[in-house]
Write an enzyme that holds these catalytic residues in place. Structure first.
Site, PDB file in Angstrom:
ATOM      1  N   GLY A   1       0.791  -1.227   0.000  1.00 54.62           N
ATOM      2  CA  GLY A   1       0.000   0.000   0.000  1.00 54.62           C
ATOM      3  C   GLY A   1       0.824   1.278   0.000  1.00 54.62           C
ATOM      4  O   GLY A   1       2.056   1.252  -0.043  1.00 54.62           O
TER       5      GLY A   1
ATOM      6  N   ASP B   1      -2.529  -5.900  -1.137  1.00 56.46           N
ATOM      7  CA  ASP B   1      -2.247  -7.315  -0.906  1.00 56.46           C
ATOM      8  C   ASP B   1      -2.816  -7.833   0.415  1.00 56.46           C
ATOM      9  O   ASP B   1      -3.294  -8.973   0.493  1.00 56.46           O
ATOM     10  CB  ASP B   1      -0.740  -7.615  -1.012  1.00 56.46           C
ATOM     11  CG  ASP B   1       0.134  -6.687  -0.172  1.00 56.46           C
ATOM     12  OD1 ASP B   1      -0.410  -5.935   0.669  1.00 56.46           O
ATOM     13  OD2 ASP B   1       1.363  -6.712  -0.355  1.00 56.46           O
TER      14      ASP B   1
END
Length: 446
Positions: free
Chosen positions: A80, A240
């Site tokens: 991120g 993820d």
């Protein structure tokens, strides 16, 4: 020819191209290609090598084609907060800066000297961390960075990879939610905050939900990977962590939590709505976008990064860094040393071993001396941090967690799993290891 959904999974240390096929009702994964993801220091900053990563991604897709797969669709997930900026012609204005860069040091403190932190959390629901996109952009604005003046769009890492595959620029919801710039309830940009920061509003494009089409592969990409048919790129749950969390089985009888274990550890639960209380802010929880409208309510904890950095240093010194050697040595090692894994001294030190040694000395502890002692110190410290996180999580939930699923690559560390189970006092279930790729492919299949 086998039809396959292709998951591109970029982690902080490596990337993978994985083909997923249905066989007799079961999802079968085939890891086509693995490649390193390097952080490059240059000119006082730490960058990701986006150009190499993009080329590696194409290489992996081409290898899937050469292996006989017909591509059904492609989905991309990454870590991120990090992003690239493109101009109106679609040119990348510079390699994305890594979240471990020092440019954001002191930025949260400066920002919150002008902004009410309680009111801010009630809107963003994001755990304040210096690495967050908000503070990266705040630092760029403060230094009058030229890229902000000519940029047309801000694209987070999975958005950026997708853009150069398809030519379509937008921002997927789950990855955008790591930025600290979204309204957690409205699930879209907080333009009031963006204006207060003095950032150009046009940088922030359409927020698309998981499952949205991001367009089809451009003709030149199709030619490079060796196909002559259309392939759609799908906006999967592209952070993820959220992709991995989507595979954890939810139960009406048990309160289940997840621990996504990798370079970072993400500890949390799936929630229908964001939790934006002052208690959640003080406990350091964040509300990130998940699948099917869910919220991943979680804590970011420094994970196996410390051990990974130690192993990298030992490898350069010519020492044995096999887990099969290090973990048994850790189990029998005699050390009581403990560290605060979230302390900023462990964020990106020149030497992790030296950072641990100095921390122990500063806290009146005998520092580790052998590899086994260092590993034991790190893993015991992680397990105790998970205990603290679980206690904080339980205080915020209507009923306590009764089972923890450890997912991702770190779930293979059985010694750490055992330490964690002993620390938190509830059953720990291991796996799946490939949780992120499974979540990615499931979203494509939907």
């Amino acid at each position: 020819m086998k039809e396959a959904y292709v998951a591109i999974d970029f982690g902080g240390g490596s990337g993978r191209v994985i083909a997923g096929c249905l066989f007799e009702g079961e999802l079968v994964l085939d890891t086509i290609y693995r490649f390193p993801n390097r952080q490059v220091r240059m000119g006082g900053h730490v960058y990701w090598d986006f150009l190499s990563l993009f080329e590696d991604m194409k290489t992996g897709i081409r290898m899937a084609v050469e292996k006989g797969y017909t591509l059904k669709s492609i989905g991309i997930d990454t870590w991120g907060v990090d992003f690239g900026l493109i101009d109106k012609q679609g040119n990348l204005l510079g390699n994305p800066v890594c979240y471990r860069d020092s440019r954001t040091e002191g930025m949260p403190e400066e920002f919150f000297s002008k902004v009410d932190v309680k009111a801010h959390y009630a809107e963003s629901g994001t755990q304040v961390m210096a690495i967050n996109t908000l503070f990266q952009l705040y630092a760029m604005k403060k230094e009058d960075n030229a890229q902000l003046k000519v940029a047309d769009k801000l694209l987070f890492m999975p958005d950026l990879f997708s853009y150069y595959l398809t030519g379509v620029a937008n921002n997927e919801y789950s990855i955008a939610s790591t930025s600290e710039l979204l309204d957690a309830k409205a699930r879209t940009w907080n333009f009031k905050l963006i204006r207060e920061l003095g950032l150009p509003e046009h940088l922030f494009g359409e927020v698309v939900m998981p499952g949205t089409s991001r367009g089809f592969l451009k003709p030149e990409i199709k030619e490079q990977i060796g196909i002559d048919y259309e392939v759609e790129v799908i906006a999967v749950v592209s952070h993820d962590t959220a992709s991995a969390a989507s595979v954890v089985p939810l139960s009406s009888e048990e309160k289940v939590a997840f621990l996504s274990s990798g370079t970072w550890s993400l500890l949390g639960v799936m929630s229908d709505e964001p939790i934006l209380t002052e208690e959640a802010r003080l406990a350091g929880f964040t509300n990130e976008g998940g699948t099917d409208g869910k919220i991943c309510f979680l804590q970011n904890i420094t994970g196996l990064w410390i051990l990974q950095k130690l192993m990298q240093e030992w490898k350069e010194e010519g020492k044995d860094v096999a887990y099969s050697t290090l973990l048994p040595a850790a189990e029998v090692a005699e050390t009581d040393a403990l560290i605060d894994v979230d302390d900023t001294v462990f964020q990106c030190p020149v030497s992790m071993a030296e950072a641990i040694t100095n921390y122990c000395i500063a806290h009146q502890q005998t520092p580790p001396s052998t590899q086994g002692e260092f590993v034991k110190c790190v893993l015991r410290s992680l397990a105790l941090r998970y205990k603290t996180g679980m206690e904080a999580l339980n205080r915020l939930l209507p009923e306590p967690v009764t089972k923890l699923y450890v997912i991702g690559g770190g779930s293979q560390n059985k010694y750490l799993n055992r330490l964690t189970e002993e620390a938190i006092g509830i059953p720990v279930v291991e796996g799946p290891v490939e949780a992120t790729a499974i979540g990615n492919i499931r979203q494509q299949m939907k």
